[in-house]
Design an enzyme around this catalytic site. Structure first.
Site, PDB file in Angstrom:
ATOM      1  N   LYS A  94      54.518  63.639  61.470  1.00 39.63           N
ATOM      2  CA  LYS A  94      55.617  64.295  62.199  1.00 39.63           C
ATOM      3  C   LYS A  94      55.119  65.303  63.218  1.00 39.63           C
ATOM      4  O   LYS A  94      55.684  65.462  64.295  1.00 39.63           O
ATOM      5  CB  LYS A  94      56.585  64.969  61.212  1.00 39.63           C
ATOM      6  CG  LYS A  94      55.972  66.048  60.343  1.00 39.63           C
ATOM      7  CD  LYS A  94      55.879  65.619  58.909  1.00 39.63           C
ATOM      8  CE  LYS A  94      55.110  66.601  58.062  1.00 39.63           C
ATOM      9  NZ  LYS A  94      55.327  66.450  56.654  1.00 39.63           N
TER      10      LYS A  94
ATOM     11  N   GLY B  71      52.287  70.709  43.390  1.00 37.31           N
ATOM     12  CA  GLY B  71      51.871  69.786  44.452  1.00 37.31           C
ATOM     13  C   GLY B  71      52.927  69.549  45.532  1.00 37.31           C
ATOM     14  O   GLY B  71      52.754  68.679  46.370  1.00 37.31           O
TER      15      GLY B  71
ATOM     16  N   GLU C 113      51.865  72.730  50.486  1.00 42.89           N
ATOM     17  CA  GLU C 113      50.490  72.661  50.959  1.00 42.89           C
ATOM     18  C   GLU C 113      49.732  73.920  50.525  1.00 42.89           C
ATOM     19  O   GLU C 113      50.348  74.972  50.294  1.00 42.89           O
ATOM     20  CB  GLU C 113      50.478  72.638  52.497  1.00 42.89           C
ATOM     21  CG  GLU C 113      51.290  71.543  53.120  1.00 42.89           C
ATOM     22  CD  GLU C 113      50.550  70.227  53.189  1.00 42.89           C
ATOM     23  OE1 GLU C 113      49.305  70.232  53.133  1.00 42.89           O
ATOM     24  OE2 GLU C 113      51.219  69.196  53.273  1.00 42.89           O
TER      25      GLU C 113
ATOM     26  N   ASP D 207      57.489  72.997  60.365  1.00 38.49           N
ATOM     27  CA  ASP D 207      57.522  71.594  59.929  1.00 38.49           C
ATOM     28  C   ASP D 207      58.940  71.020  60.088  1.00 38.49           C
ATOM     29  O   ASP D 207      59.124  69.901  60.568  1.00 38.49           O
ATOM     30  CB  ASP D 207      57.069  71.509  58.459  1.00 38.49           C
ATOM     31  CG  ASP D 207      57.194  70.098  57.910  1.00 38.49           C
ATOM     32  OD1 ASP D 207      56.346  69.257  58.235  1.00 38.49           O
ATOM     33  OD2 ASP D 207      58.166  69.839  57.164  1.00 38.49           O
TER      34      ASP D 207
ATOM     35  N   LYS E 178      60.440  67.868  62.554  1.00 34.28           N
ATOM     36  CA  LYS E 178      61.299  66.759  62.100  1.00 34.28           C
ATOM     37  C   LYS E 178      62.630  66.755  62.860  1.00 34.28           C
ATOM     38  O   LYS E 178      63.158  65.697  63.202  1.00 34.28           O
ATOM     39  CB  LYS E 178      61.545  66.876  60.592  1.00 34.28           C
ATOM     40  CG  LYS E 178      60.273  66.653  59.783  1.00 34.28           C
ATOM     41  CD  LYS E 178      60.465  67.092  58.347  1.00 34.28           C
ATOM     42  CE  LYS E 178      59.217  66.871  57.518  1.00 34.28           C
ATOM     43  NZ  LYS E 178      59.266  67.541  56.222  1.00 34.28           N
TER      44      LYS E 178
ATOM     45  N   GLY F 232      56.088  63.272  48.836  1.00 33.52           N
ATOM     46  CA  GLY F 232      55.397  62.766  47.648  1.00 33.52           C
ATOM     47  C   GLY F 232      54.738  61.438  47.945  1.00 33.52           C
ATOM     48  O   GLY F 232      55.122  60.726  48.883  1.00 33.52           O
TER      49      GLY F 232
HETATM   50  N1  LIG Z   1      52.250  64.268  51.431  1.00 29.14           N
HETATM   51  C1  LIG Z   1      53.521  63.957  51.684  1.00 29.14           C
HETATM   52  O1  LIG Z   1      54.372  64.002  50.789  1.00 29.14           O
HETATM   53  C2  LIG Z   1      53.938  63.528  53.050  1.00 29.14           C
HETATM   54  C3  LIG Z   1      55.280  63.152  53.281  1.00 29.14           C
HETATM   55  C4  LIG Z   1      55.669  62.690  54.546  1.00 29.14           C
HETATM   56  C5  LIG Z   1      54.736  62.657  55.567  1.00 29.14           C
HETATM   57  N2  LIG Z   1      53.441  63.053  55.333  1.00 29.14           N
HETATM   58  C6  LIG Z   1      52.476  62.951  56.430  1.00 29.14           C
HETATM   59  O2  LIG Z   1      51.562  61.909  56.108  1.00 29.14           O
HETATM   60  C7  LIG Z   1      50.279  62.204  56.659  1.00 29.14           C
HETATM   61  C8  LIG Z   1      49.250  62.191  55.523  1.00 29.14           C
HETATM   62  O3  LIG Z   1      49.591  63.184  54.574  1.00 29.14           O
HETATM   63  P1  LIG Z   1      48.831  63.288  53.158  1.00 29.14           P
HETATM   64  O4  LIG Z   1      49.605  64.283  52.366  1.00 29.14           O
HETATM   65  O5  LIG Z   1      48.585  61.934  52.602  1.00 29.14           O
HETATM   66  O6  LIG Z   1      47.428  63.946  53.615  1.00 29.14           O
HETATM   67  P2  LIG Z   1      46.120  64.147  52.722  1.00 29.14           P
HETATM   68  O7  LIG Z   1      46.420  63.988  51.286  1.00 29.14           O
HETATM   69  O8  LIG Z   1      45.481  65.404  53.209  1.00 29.14           O
HETATM   70  O9  LIG Z   1      45.179  62.903  53.151  1.00 29.14           O
HETATM   71  C9  LIG Z   1      44.576  62.813  54.409  1.00 29.14           C
HETATM   72  C10 LIG Z   1      43.569  61.648  54.379  1.00 29.14           C
HETATM   73  O10 LIG Z   1      43.023  61.500  55.685  1.00 29.14           O
HETATM   74  C11 LIG Z   1      41.591  61.543  55.632  1.00 29.14           C
HETATM   75  N3  LIG Z   1      41.162  62.262  56.838  1.00 29.14           N
HETATM   76  C12 LIG Z   1      41.665  63.398  57.359  1.00 29.14           C
HETATM   77  N4  LIG Z   1      41.018  63.734  58.481  1.00 29.14           N
HETATM   78  C13 LIG Z   1      40.077  62.784  58.680  1.00 29.14           C
HETATM   79  C14 LIG Z   1      39.069  62.561  59.673  1.00 29.14           C
HETATM   80  N5  LIG Z   1      38.896  63.408  60.693  1.00 29.14           N
HETATM   81  N6  LIG Z   1      38.303  61.455  59.575  1.00 29.14           N
HETATM   82  C15 LIG Z   1      38.451  60.582  58.538  1.00 29.14           C
HETATM   83  N7  LIG Z   1      39.380  60.750  57.558  1.00 29.14           N
HETATM   84  C16 LIG Z   1      40.170  61.831  57.632  1.00 29.14           C
HETATM   85  C17 LIG Z   1      41.232  62.282  54.360  1.00 29.14           C
HETATM   86  O11 LIG Z   1      39.951  61.835  53.915  1.00 29.14           O
HETATM   87  P3  LIG Z   1      39.275  62.399  52.542  1.00 29.14           P
HETATM   88  O12 LIG Z   1      40.147  61.844  51.434  1.00 29.14           O
HETATM   89  O13 LIG Z   1      37.894  61.840  52.511  1.00 29.14           O
HETATM   90  O14 LIG Z   1      39.353  63.898  52.658  1.00 29.14           O
HETATM   91  C18 LIG Z   1      42.380  61.841  53.435  1.00 29.14           C
HETATM   92  O15 LIG Z   1      42.059  60.616  52.812  1.00 29.14           O
HETATM   93  C19 LIG Z   1      50.440  63.565  57.354  1.00 29.14           C
HETATM   94  O16 LIG Z   1      50.723  63.352  58.708  1.00 29.14           O
HETATM   95  C20 LIG Z   1      51.635  64.192  56.659  1.00 29.14           C
HETATM   96  O17 LIG Z   1      52.304  65.119  57.471  1.00 29.14           O
HETATM   97  C21 LIG Z   1      53.016  63.474  54.112  1.00 29.14           C
END
Ligand SMILES: NC(=O)c1ccc[n+]([C@@H]2O[C@H](COP(=O)([O-])OP(=O)(O)OC[C@H]3O[C@@H](n4cnc5c(N)ncnc54)[C@H](OP(=O)(O)O)[C@@H]3O)[C@@H](O)[C@H]2O)c1
Length: 318
Positions: free
Chosen positions: A102, A184, A187, A198, A202, A299
């Site tokens: 987002k 969890g 952040e 954030d 959105k 999640g």
């Molecule tokens: N979490 C939620 O509930 C949620 C909901 C809606 C939208 N989102 C969106 O979805 C996206 C992902 O969120 P997330 O919570 O899954 O994030 P996350 O848990 O921090 O995971 C990020 C992943 O990307 C990898 N990564 C980050 N920077 C990198 C780089 N420079 N080179 C290579 N790999 C890299 C990390 O690798 P490593 O594992 O090796 O560190 C990790 O596997 C974000 O844009 C977030 O805003 C998240």
């Protein structure tokens, strides 16, 4: 049967959830959508780390290698870079993209959508707003018939969780935030969430779809929830109200007014029943009236299921 080769960028919370859904629903998707989704490579920072349920041989930390074999690129890295450059490269090479980012869409969405249109490919972004609630799909497909006058929502699970705990357990802001982090929902750095940024990201995405026009992120009047304390909650309660952090966009003549702010709402307002980390959206449309959607806004699996919905759409559409 059509085979679609997938490059996954990121295998964290949402990426990890997507890997398990792609595995568990593979046969069902083949049967129902007549498409064979093949996960070819997964980009991570640390490709040596063992990740439960993830085939270690797919992991790479080489951004060049990951895209090469893909028809479809799924960006779940988060942040602006390298996500923006990798999505741009994928679009220029005529690869479809699905993203949940987002922040990137709010800052650079216009450029990315224009690029997709020039190269005749698609960007799916359902998971970028309200996780499992299919609001992007509804707005995209119904915008012409809905004639939206206002769209508002509880679009950040962290702030709603904090406000709920403060009202129901008399916890302080700091205690509620700490609990959200422990569970969890929040952040490690919750600044963008509690400060309302954030939610503003959105809201921009929603407003552009709902009103079919470009809007500027700087035009969102943003107030966070940091200043809310127990006395505000108690005072609202005495007057039969609840406090919710509401993102709101409404048409006023030619202008779209946008705000993110704590609002006092009557106890019978649909948002009053939205508790904890839940999200909700209320669309007000000229002919259709009010449409209310409520569900899991974030999640691993709820967000991954929204990503998978986009993947199936894009994979079966060309
Ligand atoms: N979490 C939620 O509930 C949620 C909901 C809606 C939208 N989102 C969106 O979805 C996206 C992902 O969120 P997330 O919570 O899954 O994030 P996350 O848990 O921090 O995971 C990020 C992943 O990307 C990898 N990564 C980050 N920077 C990198 C780089 N420079 N080179 C290579 N790999 C890299 C990390 O690798 P490593 O594992 O090796 O560190 C990790 O596997 C974000 O844009 C977030 O805003 C998240």
């Amino acid at each position: 049967m059509k085979t679609v080769n997938i490059a996954l960028l990121g295998c964290g919370s949402v990426g990890g959830g997507l890997v398990s859904l792609l595995r568990d629903q593979h046969e069902q998707i083949r049967r129902r959508c007549r498409v064979d989704l093949r996960l070819r490579k997964i980009l991570v920072r640390d490709s040596e780390r063992i990740r439960e349920g993830v085939d270690q041989t797919l992991l790479t930390d080489d951004p060049e290698e990951v895209i090469e074999s893909a028809d479809l690129v799924i960006e779940l890295l988060g942040g602006l870079e390298p996500a923006r450059t990798m999505i741009r490269n994928a679009l220029v090479e005529s690869r479809n993209v699905v993203t949940a980012n987002k922040r990137l869409l709010a800052v650079a969405g216009t450029d990315l959508h224009d690029l997709a249109s020039v190269h005749r490919v698609r960007i799916g972004y359902e998971a970028s707003v309200c996780g499992a609630i299919p609001i992007i799909r509804i707005l995209r497909s119904h915008v012409n018939c809905l004639d939206v006058t206002q769209i508002c929502g509880i679009v950040n699970g962290t702030t709603n969780y904090i406000l709920t705990r403060m009202a129901e357990d008399s916890s302080t802001f700091a205690e509620s935030l700490e609990e959200a982090q422990r569970l969890g929902f929040a952040e490690a750095d919750p600044t963008l969430d509690v400060g309302g940024i954030d939610a503003a990201h959105k809201l921009k995405i929603l407003a552009e779809l709902a009103f079919d026009q470009r809007v500027c992120l700087d035009d969102v009047a943003v107030t966070g929830i940091e200043a809310i304390d127990g006395s505000d909650i108690e005072s609202a309660r005495r007057r039969g109200k609840v406090i919710r952090h509401v993102a709101r966009a409404q048409r006023r003549g030619d202008r779209i007014e946008m705000s993110v702010a704590p609002e006092e709402l009557p106890r019978d307002h649909p948002f009053a029943a939205v508790r904890g980390e839940e999200n909700a959206i209320l669309v007000c449309a000229a002919g259709a009236g009010e449409i209310f959607l409520r569900g899991k806004g974030a999640g691993s699996l709820p967000s991954a299921s929204a990503v998978l919905g986009d993947v199936c759409d894009v994979a079966t559409s060309n």
